[in-house]
Write a protein that holds these residues in place. Structure first.
Motif, PDB file in Angstrom:
ATOM      1  N   ARG A 146       0.867  -1.173   0.000  1.00 53.73           N
ATOM      2  CA  ARG A 146       0.000   0.000   0.000  1.00 53.73           C
ATOM      3  C   ARG A 146       0.900   1.217   0.000  1.00 53.73           C
ATOM      4  O   ARG A 146       2.121   1.079   0.046  1.00 53.73           O
ATOM      5  CB  ARG A 146      -0.987  -0.010   1.156  1.00 53.73           C
ATOM      6  CG  ARG A 146      -0.424  -0.254   2.488  1.00 53.73           C
ATOM      7  CD  ARG A 146      -1.487  -0.577   3.545  1.00 53.73           C
ATOM      8  NE  ARG A 146      -0.842  -0.977   4.765  1.00 53.73           N
ATOM      9  CZ  ARG A 146      -0.375  -0.144   5.690  1.00 53.73           C
ATOM     10  NH1 ARG A 146      -0.542   1.143   5.552  1.00 53.73           N
ATOM     11  NH2 ARG A 146       0.237  -0.585   6.749  1.00 53.73           N
ATOM     12  N   THR A 147       0.323   2.409  -0.058  1.00 53.75           N
ATOM     13  CA  THR A 147       1.155   3.611  -0.059  1.00 53.75           C
ATOM     14  C   THR A 147       0.980   4.372   1.248  1.00 53.75           C
ATOM     15  O   THR A 147       0.041   4.110   2.017  1.00 53.75           O
ATOM     16  CB  THR A 147       0.824   4.561  -1.230  1.00 53.75           C
ATOM     17  OG1 THR A 147      -0.382   5.267  -0.955  1.00 53.75           O
ATOM     18  CG2 THR A 147       0.734   3.820  -2.554  1.00 53.75           C
ATOM     19  N   VAL A 190      -3.515   7.947  -2.713  1.00 52.24           N
ATOM     20  CA  VAL A 190      -2.741   7.246  -3.740  1.00 52.24           C
ATOM     21  C   VAL A 190      -2.835   5.753  -3.426  1.00 52.24           C
ATOM     22  O   VAL A 190      -2.308   5.290  -2.415  1.00 52.24           O
ATOM     23  CB  VAL A 190      -1.272   7.719  -3.773  1.00 52.24           C
ATOM     24  CG1 VAL A 190      -0.511   6.990  -4.873  1.00 52.24           C
ATOM     25  CG2 VAL A 190      -1.201   9.234  -3.978  1.00 52.24           C
ATOM     26  N   ALA A 214      -2.613   1.537  -4.201  1.00 53.43           N
ATOM     27  CA  ALA A 214      -1.720   0.555  -4.811  1.00 53.43           C
ATOM     28  C   ALA A 214      -2.430  -0.787  -4.906  1.00 53.43           C
ATOM     29  O   ALA A 214      -3.175  -1.176  -4.009  1.00 53.43           O
ATOM     30  CB  ALA A 214      -0.449   0.410  -3.981  1.00 53.43           C
ATOM     31  N   VAL A 246       3.457  -3.782  -8.916  1.00 50.66           N
ATOM     32  CA  VAL A 246       2.642  -2.844  -8.146  1.00 50.66           C
ATOM     33  C   VAL A 246       2.133  -1.764  -9.083  1.00 50.66           C
ATOM     34  O   VAL A 246       2.905  -1.137  -9.806  1.00 50.66           O
ATOM     35  CB  VAL A 246       3.453  -2.193  -6.999  1.00 50.66           C
ATOM     36  CG1 VAL A 246       2.577  -1.237  -6.201  1.00 50.66           C
ATOM     37  CG2 VAL A 246       4.050  -3.257  -6.090  1.00 50.66           C
ATOM     38  N   SER A 247       0.831  -1.566  -9.075  1.00 51.98           N
ATOM     39  CA  SER A 247       0.198  -0.499  -9.834  1.00 51.98           C
ATOM     40  C   SER A 247      -0.220   0.578  -8.843  1.00 51.98           C
ATOM     41  O   SER A 247      -0.946   0.302  -7.895  1.00 51.98           O
ATOM     42  CB  SER A 247      -1.024  -1.049 -10.578  1.00 51.98           C
ATOM     43  OG  SER A 247      -1.720  -0.009 -11.208  1.00 51.98           O
ATOM     44  N   ILE A 248       0.272   1.811  -9.067  1.00 47.72           N
ATOM     45  CA  ILE A 248      -0.038   2.935  -8.187  1.00 47.72           C
ATOM     46  C   ILE A 248      -0.891   3.921  -8.970  1.00 47.72           C
ATOM     47  O   ILE A 248      -0.580   4.222 -10.127  1.00 47.72           O
ATOM     48  CB  ILE A 248       1.242   3.642  -7.723  1.00 47.72           C
ATOM     49  CG1 ILE A 248       2.148   2.676  -6.964  1.00 47.72           C
ATOM     50  CG2 ILE A 248       0.913   4.850  -6.864  1.00 47.72           C
ATOM     51  CD1 ILE A 248       3.510   3.259  -6.666  1.00 47.72           C
ATOM     52  N   SER A 298      -3.076   7.785  -8.456  1.00 46.59           N
ATOM     53  CA  SER A 298      -3.388   8.913  -7.589  1.00 46.59           C
ATOM     54  C   SER A 298      -4.797   9.429  -7.834  1.00 46.59           C
ATOM     55  O   SER A 298      -5.191   9.683  -8.965  1.00 46.59           O
ATOM     56  CB  SER A 298      -2.400  10.050  -7.824  1.00 46.59           C
ATOM     57  OG  SER A 298      -2.758  11.169  -7.041  1.00 46.59           O
ATOM     58  N   LEU A 303       6.151   3.331  -0.660  1.00 51.20           N
ATOM     59  CA  LEU A 303       5.446   2.055  -0.671  1.00 51.20           C
ATOM     60  C   LEU A 303       5.627   1.403   0.689  1.00 51.20           C
ATOM     61  O   LEU A 303       6.739   1.338   1.217  1.00 51.20           O
ATOM     62  CB  LEU A 303       5.999   1.136  -1.765  1.00 51.20           C
ATOM     63  CG  LEU A 303       5.726   1.561  -3.197  1.00 51.20           C
ATOM     64  CD1 LEU A 303       6.259   0.504  -4.160  1.00 51.20           C
ATOM     65  CD2 LEU A 303       4.242   1.794  -3.444  1.00 51.20           C
ATOM     66  N   VAL A 331       4.079  11.273  -7.550  1.00 51.76           N
ATOM     67  CA  VAL A 331       2.879  10.870  -8.288  1.00 51.76           C
ATOM     68  C   VAL A 331       2.069  12.125  -8.600  1.00 51.76           C
ATOM     69  O   VAL A 331       1.695  12.871  -7.696  1.00 51.76           O
ATOM     70  CB  VAL A 331       2.018   9.865  -7.488  1.00 51.76           C
ATOM     71  CG1 VAL A 331       0.874   9.344  -8.346  1.00 51.76           C
ATOM     72  CG2 VAL A 331       2.862   8.711  -6.965  1.00 51.76           C
ATOM     73  N   GLY A 387      -0.041   7.656 -12.332  1.00 48.02           N
ATOM     74  CA  GLY A 387       0.465   6.593 -11.479  1.00 48.02           C
ATOM     75  C   GLY A 387       1.731   5.984 -12.028  1.00 48.02           C
ATOM     76  O   GLY A 387       2.384   6.553 -12.912  1.00 48.02           O
TER      77      GLY A 387
END
Length: 90
Positions: free
Chosen positions: A6-7, A12, A14, A25-27, A29, A39, A77, A82
């Protein structure tokens, strides 16, 4: 309930796709301003050692430049944008 990645910022998000020895990992915002996030990784949960791992964002045309991050480095970000980051062994 307890995601493996997670962030540090609730705006934002994740999503982690965990495979043996590698995690994507896909981030994304949802914030209205630029953010700097870290992260928060459950290293045991993804089966990697942070001291022996690298965070790498591969170049994706019209999406992101190629870039590496440290395990505890802040990630910039932009609003509505992202990153796709691969966490793997060095």
């Amino acid at each position: 309930k307890n995601p493996p990645v997670r962030t540090s910022d609730p705006d934002v998000l994740a999503t982690a796709y965990v495979k043996e020895g590698k995690t994507l990992v896909s981030i994304a915002s949802w914030a209205g301003e630029n953010k700097q996030v870290r992260l928060l990784v459950d290293w045991k949960g993804i089966g990697l050692d942070p001291s022996k791992s690298v965070l790498f964002a591969p170049k994706v045309d019209k999406f992101q430049p190629e870039r590496s991050f440290g395990a505890d480095e802040e990630i910039p970000v932009e609003p509505g944008k992202g990153w796709l980051i691969v966490i793997s062994k060095k």
